[in-house]
Design a protein around this motif. Structure first.
Motif, short mmCIF file in Angstrom:
data_model
loop_
_atom_site.label_atom_id
_atom_site.label_comp_id
_atom_site.label_asym_id
_atom_site.label_seq_id
_atom_site.Cartn_x
_atom_site.Cartn_y
_atom_site.Cartn_z
N GLY A 210 0.86 -1.34 0.03
CA GLY A 210 0.07 -0.04 0.04
C GLY A 210 0.89 1.23 -0.03
N ARG A 211 0.41 2.15 -0.89
CA ARG A 211 1.41 3.43 -0.89
C ARG A 211 0.48 4.68 -0.82
NH1 ARG A 211 1.76 5.83 -6.14
NH2 ARG A 211 0.30 4.97 -7.45
N VAL A 212 0.74 5.62 -0.23
CA VAL A 212 0.10 6.81 0.08
C VAL A 212 0.14 7.48 -1.17
CG1 VAL A 212 0.12 9.15 1.36
CG2 VAL A 212 0.81 7.02 2.33
N VAL A 213 -1.14 7.93 -1.57
CA VAL A 213 -1.22 8.29 -3.04
C VAL A 213 -1.91 9.89 -2.96
CG1 VAL A 213 -1.52 6.34 -4.13
CG2 VAL A 213 -3.57 7.09 -3.31
N LEU A 214 -2.42 10.25 -1.77
CA LEU A 214 -3.03 11.41 -1.30
C LEU A 214 -3.33 11.76 -0.11
CD1 LEU A 214 -6.55 11.77 -1.46
CD2 LEU A 214 -6.07 10.77 -3.92
N PHE A 215 -3.70 12.99 0.20
CA PHE A 215 -4.16 13.44 1.58
C PHE A 215 -5.54 13.87 1.50
CE2 PHE A 215 -1.98 16.96 -0.06
CZ PHE A 215 -3.00 18.23 0.40
N GLU A 216 -6.20 13.96 2.44
CA GLU A 216 -7.44 14.84 2.69
C GLU A 216 -7.24 15.52 4.01
OE1 GLU A 216 -10.86 12.07 3.14
OE2 GLU A 216 -11.17 11.81 0.82
N MET A 217 -7.70 16.92 3.87
CA MET A 217 -7.43 17.82 4.76
C MET A 217 -9.00 18.32 5.20
SD MET A 217 -5.33 21.34 5.21
CE MET A 217 -3.72 20.23 4.99
N ASN A 218 -9.31 17.89 6.25
CA ASN A 218 -10.84 18.30 6.76
C ASN A 218 -10.92 19.44 7.49
OD1 ASN A 218 -12.12 16.16 5.25
ND2 ASN A 218 -11.78 14.84 7.02
N SER A 219 -11.66 20.59 7.59
CA SER A 219 -11.84 21.63 8.21
C SER A 219 -13.11 22.24 8.02
CB SER A 219 -10.96 22.83 7.42
OG SER A 219 -11.29 23.93 7.90
N GLN A 220 -13.55 22.83 9.05
CA GLN A 220 -14.69 23.37 9.46
C GLN A 220 -14.86 24.78 8.45
OE1 GLN A 220 -17.84 21.70 10.37
NE2 GLN A 220 -16.17 20.25 10.09
N ASP A 221 -13.70 25.24 8.03
CA ASP A 221 -13.72 26.34 7.15
C ASP A 221 -12.72 26.17 5.87
OD1 ASP A 221 -13.59 29.03 5.93
OD2 ASP A 221 -13.25 30.07 8.26
N PRO A 222 -13.07 25.45 4.90
CA PRO A 222 -12.41 25.14 3.86
C PRO A 222 -11.67 26.06 3.15
CG PRO A 222 -14.52 24.14 3.48
CD PRO A 222 -14.38 24.76 5.00
N GLU A 223 -12.34 27.14 2.89
CA GLU A 223 -12.05 28.28 2.31
C GLU A 223 -10.92 29.01 3.02
OE1 GLU A 223 -13.14 29.43 -0.95
OE2 GLU A 223 -14.37 27.99 -0.98
N ARG A 224 -10.91 29.22 4.30
CA ARG A 224 -9.81 29.93 4.97
C ARG A 224 -8.73 28.98 4.97
NH1 ARG A 224 -10.20 31.14 11.36
NH2 ARG A 224 -8.02 32.24 11.53
N ALA A 225 -8.93 27.64 5.17
CA ALA A 225 -7.65 26.68 5.08
C ALA A 225 -7.14 26.60 3.63
CB ALA A 225 -8.19 25.03 5.37
N SER A 226 -7.80 26.58 2.74
CA SER A 226 -7.49 26.79 1.12
C SER A 226 -6.62 28.17 1.03
CB SER A 226 -8.58 26.74 0.06
OG SER A 226 -9.22 25.69 0.23
N ASN A 227 -7.14 29.18 1.52
CA ASN A 227 -6.43 30.55 1.33
C ASN A 227 -4.76 30.49 2.06
OD1 ASN A 227 -8.33 31.79 -0.09
ND2 ASN A 227 -9.17 32.43 1.63
N PHE A 228 -4.97 29.86 3.16
CA PHE A 228 -3.80 29.81 4.03
C PHE A 228 -2.62 29.15 3.28
CE2 PHE A 228 -1.21 27.27 7.04
CZ PHE A 228 -0.51 28.26 7.58
#
Length: 116
Positions: A2-20
């Protein structure tokens, strides 16, 4: 393996996380599709692990999960549970892949993904 192929970042404010992450690290972040912002962390000259940022669901409101690619998701789920993992979301069927979410024996959230 098994290889790591991607990540998922969960946030209650995805727009703010994306901007950061875009402004600090230069990640390329796409417009959301079904509330999921695809993330590119590298380029042709220097690759990275890509992933996504989205609003976290009730069972995983914030945090980062790695997605591990497997050849047989049913076998990987069974072996994981046998080794002490708990199923958060059992096998889900998407257009091009199957996906399941688990918590490993020490509390880390992981995803298992099998391409069709």
């Amino acid at each position: 393996m098994g290889r790591v192929v991607l990540f998922e970042m969960n946030s209650q404010d995805p727009e703010r996380a994306s901007n950061f992450y875009s402004s600090v690290f230069g990640w390329k972040i796409a417009e959301p599709n079904w509330g999921y912002h695809s993330v590119t962390t590298g380029d042709d000259a220097k690759s990275g692990i890509n992933g996504g940022i989205s609003k976290g669901p009730n069972d995983y409101p914030h945090g980062i999960r790695v997605q591990i690619e497997v050849d047989d998701i049913d076998t990987a789920i069974a072996k994981s549970v046998e080794a002490g993992a708990q199923i958060v979301r059992d096998k889900m069927d998407f257009d091009g892949f199957y996906l399941a979410y688990l918590v490993d024996p020490v509390g880390n959230g992981i995803g298992l993904i099998q391409n069709k």
